[in-house]
Design an enzyme around this catalytic site. Structure first.
Site, PDB file in Angstrom:
ATOM      1  N   ASP A 136     -10.207   2.566   2.286  1.00 62.37           N
ATOM      2  CA  ASP A 136     -10.360   1.852   3.569  1.00 62.37           C
ATOM      3  C   ASP A 136     -10.988   2.747   4.643  1.00 62.37           C
ATOM      4  O   ASP A 136     -11.724   2.264   5.509  1.00 62.37           O
ATOM      5  CB  ASP A 136      -8.992   1.373   4.091  1.00 62.37           C
ATOM      6  CG  ASP A 136      -8.513   0.109   3.392  1.00 62.37           C
ATOM      7  OD1 ASP A 136      -9.353  -0.647   2.871  1.00 62.37           O
ATOM      8  OD2 ASP A 136      -7.283  -0.117   3.375  1.00 62.37           O
ATOM      9  N   LYS A 189       0.808  -1.229   0.000  1.00 63.17           N
ATOM     10  CA  LYS A 189       0.000   0.000   0.000  1.00 63.17           C
ATOM     11  C   LYS A 189       0.839   1.278   0.000  1.00 63.17           C
ATOM     12  O   LYS A 189       0.449   2.280  -0.579  1.00 63.17           O
ATOM     13  CB  LYS A 189      -0.976  -0.007   1.180  1.00 63.17           C
ATOM     14  CG  LYS A 189      -2.111  -1.013   0.998  1.00 63.17           C
ATOM     15  CD  LYS A 189      -3.127  -0.938   2.118  1.00 63.17           C
ATOM     16  CE  LYS A 189      -4.187  -2.023   1.944  1.00 63.17           C
ATOM     17  NZ  LYS A 189      -5.164  -2.042   3.041  1.00 63.17           N
TER      18      LYS A 189
HETATM   19  P1  NDP Z   1       0.252  -4.295   8.582  1.00 59.02           P
HETATM   20  O1  NDP Z   1       1.219  -5.368   8.249  1.00 59.02           O
HETATM   21  O2  NDP Z   1       0.473  -2.907   8.080  1.00 59.02           O
HETATM   22  O3  NDP Z   1       0.107  -4.194  10.204  1.00 59.02           O
HETATM   23  C1  NDP Z   1       0.014  -5.339  10.996  1.00 59.02           C
HETATM   24  C2  NDP Z   1      -0.308  -4.951  12.431  1.00 59.02           C
HETATM   25  O4  NDP Z   1      -0.418  -6.153  13.204  1.00 59.02           O
HETATM   26  C3  NDP Z   1       0.780  -4.106  13.100  1.00 59.02           C
HETATM   27  O5  NDP Z   1       0.183  -3.249  14.045  1.00 59.02           O
HETATM   28  C4  NDP Z   1       1.620  -5.185  13.779  1.00 59.02           C
HETATM   29  O6  NDP Z   1       2.370  -4.702  14.873  1.00 59.02           O
HETATM   30  C5  NDP Z   1       0.536  -6.118  14.270  1.00 59.02           C
HETATM   31  N1  NDP Z   1       1.061  -7.468  14.535  1.00 59.02           N
HETATM   32  C6  NDP Z   1       1.403  -8.402  13.614  1.00 59.02           C
HETATM   33  N2  NDP Z   1       1.847  -9.522  14.236  1.00 59.02           N
HETATM   34  C7  NDP Z   1       1.792  -9.264  15.567  1.00 59.02           C
HETATM   35  C8  NDP Z   1       2.113 -10.024  16.732  1.00 59.02           C
HETATM   36  N3  NDP Z   1       2.594 -11.287  16.645  1.00 59.02           N
HETATM   37  N4  NDP Z   1       1.930  -9.454  17.952  1.00 59.02           N
HETATM   38  C9  NDP Z   1       1.451  -8.190  18.056  1.00 59.02           C
HETATM   39  N5  NDP Z   1       1.114  -7.432  16.986  1.00 59.02           N
HETATM   40  C10 NDP Z   1       1.289  -7.956  15.763  1.00 59.02           C
HETATM   41  O7  NDP Z   1      -1.156  -4.855   8.099  1.00 59.02           O
HETATM   42  P2  NDP Z   1      -2.507  -4.051   7.821  1.00 59.02           P
HETATM   43  O8  NDP Z   1      -2.578  -2.920   8.781  1.00 59.02           O
HETATM   44  O9  NDP Z   1      -2.630  -3.743   6.388  1.00 59.02           O
HETATM   45  O10 NDP Z   1      -3.613  -5.168   8.154  1.00 59.02           O
HETATM   46  C11 NDP Z   1      -3.897  -5.568   9.484  1.00 59.02           C
HETATM   47  C12 NDP Z   1      -5.091  -6.515   9.481  1.00 59.02           C
HETATM   48  O11 NDP Z   1      -6.244  -5.852   8.990  1.00 59.02           O
HETATM   49  C13 NDP Z   1      -4.917  -7.748   8.612  1.00 59.02           C
HETATM   50  O12 NDP Z   1      -5.441  -8.843   9.321  1.00 59.02           O
HETATM   51  C14 NDP Z   1      -5.773  -7.473   7.401  1.00 59.02           C
HETATM   52  O13 NDP Z   1      -6.303  -8.660   6.844  1.00 59.02           O
HETATM   53  C15 NDP Z   1      -6.888  -6.651   8.013  1.00 59.02           C
HETATM   54  N6  NDP Z   1      -7.519  -5.744   7.032  1.00 59.02           N
HETATM   55  C16 NDP Z   1      -8.879  -5.857   6.851  1.00 59.02           C
HETATM   56  C17 NDP Z   1      -9.516  -5.017   5.983  1.00 59.02           C
HETATM   57  C18 NDP Z   1     -10.977  -5.164   5.781  1.00 59.02           C
HETATM   58  O14 NDP Z   1     -11.490  -4.609   4.810  1.00 59.02           O
HETATM   59  N7  NDP Z   1     -11.686  -5.830   6.670  1.00 59.02           N
HETATM   60  C19 NDP Z   1      -8.788  -3.988   5.212  1.00 59.02           C
HETATM   61  C20 NDP Z   1      -7.369  -3.938   5.493  1.00 59.02           C
HETATM   62  C21 NDP Z   1      -6.778  -4.813   6.372  1.00 59.02           C
HETATM   63  P3  NDP Z   1       3.906  -4.210  14.653  1.00 59.02           P
HETATM   64  O15 NDP Z   1       3.820  -2.800  14.161  1.00 59.02           O
HETATM   65  O16 NDP Z   1       4.512  -4.338  16.005  1.00 59.02           O
HETATM   66  O17 NDP Z   1       4.510  -5.146  13.642  1.00 59.02           O
END
Ligand code: NDP
Length: 283
Positions: free
Chosen positions: A107, A71
């Site tokens: 979004d 993105k």
């Molecule tokens: P990103 O990769 O940008 O962010 C991931 C987030 O999850 C970060 O805050 C990350 O924390 C956290 N995270 C990942 N693994 C862990 C862990 N083991 N422990 C704690 N925190 C963790 O992804 P997106 O923001 O794009 O997407 C996030 C979610 O939202 C996904 O599941 C995606 O499918 C969903 N989504 C749903 C949409 C919808 O239309 N319903 C639209 C867009 C996304 P850190 O910064 O510490 O890595």
């Protein structure tokens, strides 16, 4: 798209894209509105993203959805950004016009519309919001809640620096950063909780969380939609909280994208939701 008369084409670009529900979603509308076109999933590595987008534009695709991890790259290579793309620094929808690649973020409104439909227009206004996560999706959720009048937005993210970057990006938003380990304290007095991490997503670790300190009147949303009923939503329902799953946001964010590519404003209906739910249970 000048001189183009064949079927209209669009894609979702992710790494990977194979598990995306978006082809089912757009495919449903293409059929429903009798449009000659196709929407395909493309799994593209980060190093190939720019080349892929340029090739799709040359091949007269109408545009593409963009998902993890592209993105920000999509923002960098597009122009004519809409307000939400600028505010989030992220683009989830590319529209190929004659000579340029436009970048939109759908979004933010997608979450806002789904949230208002589930809980009412006023639901964000009454008390602080808690968002778990500070990735691209969390940024969109925070912007949406701010616009809907959230008086305070508490962000808990595993990586604190990322929460700080998010606060700087959303300059005037009333964001308070909470330590990841302290999220339970962030629940005190909160009116809503949103999981915007990837925890709870199929194949990812579970979201281990106690809702004990969350006020009974608080609403709970999870933007993860696979599985549809996450542990968080199950636990929230068991405590009597009103909940919202991730499908509403997914369907709503697709509306302006479909309209831009296929020139029909599609409807989000119970039939669409049922089709997506069926696709999810098929896995
Ligand atoms: P990103 O990769 O940008 O962010 C991931 C987030 O999850 C970060 O805050 C990350 O924390 C956290 N995270 C990942 N693994 C862990 C862990 N083991 N422990 C704690 N925190 C963790 O992804 P997106 O923001 O794009 O997407 C996030 C979610 O939202 C996904 O599941 C995606 O499918 C969903 N989504 C749903 C949409 C919808 O239309 N319903 C639209 C867009 C996304 P850190 O910064 O510490 O890595």
């Amino acid at each position: 798209m000048s001189g183009h008369t064949g079927p209209r084409l669009a894609a979702i670009i992710g790494w990977p894209a194979s598990h995306s529900l978006s082809p089912v979603l757009h495919g449903y509308w293409l059929k429903k509105y009798g449009i000659s076109g196709a929407y395909v999933p493309l799994s593209v590595r980060p190093e190939d993203f720019g080349e892929c987008v340029a090739a799709l534009a040359r091949m007269e695709f109408a545009g593409a959805s963009v998902t993890v991890p592209h993105k920000e790259a999509a923002f960098a290579l597009s122009v004519g950004h809409d307000e939400d793309a600028i505010a989030t620094g992220a683009v989830n929808t590319l529209v190929f016009d004659d000579a340029k690649i436009r970048g939109l973020n759908t979004d933010v409104n997608g979450f806002a519309t789904a949230f208002a439909e589930s809980f009412g227009e006023e639901a964000a206004k009454s008390a602080p919001a808690v968002i778990l996560g500070a990735g691209g999706a969390a940024r969109a959720v925070a912007l949406a809640l701010w616009r809907m009048g959230a008086p305070e937005i508490r962000i808990a993210n595993r990586t604190r620096a990322r929460a700080q970057t998010m606060r700087s990006a959303l300059k005037d938003a009333p964001i308070e950063i909470v330590e990841w380990a302290d999220w339970a304290n962030a629940f005190e007095g909160a009116g809503l909780l949103v999981n915007a991490t990837s925890l709870g997503l199929a194949g990812q670790p579970a979201l281990e969380i106690s809702l004990e300190k969350l006020p009974q009147a608080a609403v709970v949303a999870d933007i993860v939609y696979n599985p549809l009923e996450t542990n968080l939503l199950r636990a929230a329902r068991a405590r009597g909280h009103k909940t919202m799953d991730g499908l509403g946001m997914l369907m709503q964010q697709a509306v302006p994208a479909f309209a831009a590519w296929f020139r029909v404003e599609p409807q989000v209906t119970a039939g669409l939701r049922a089709t997506l739910e069926k696709a999810l249970t098929r896995g």
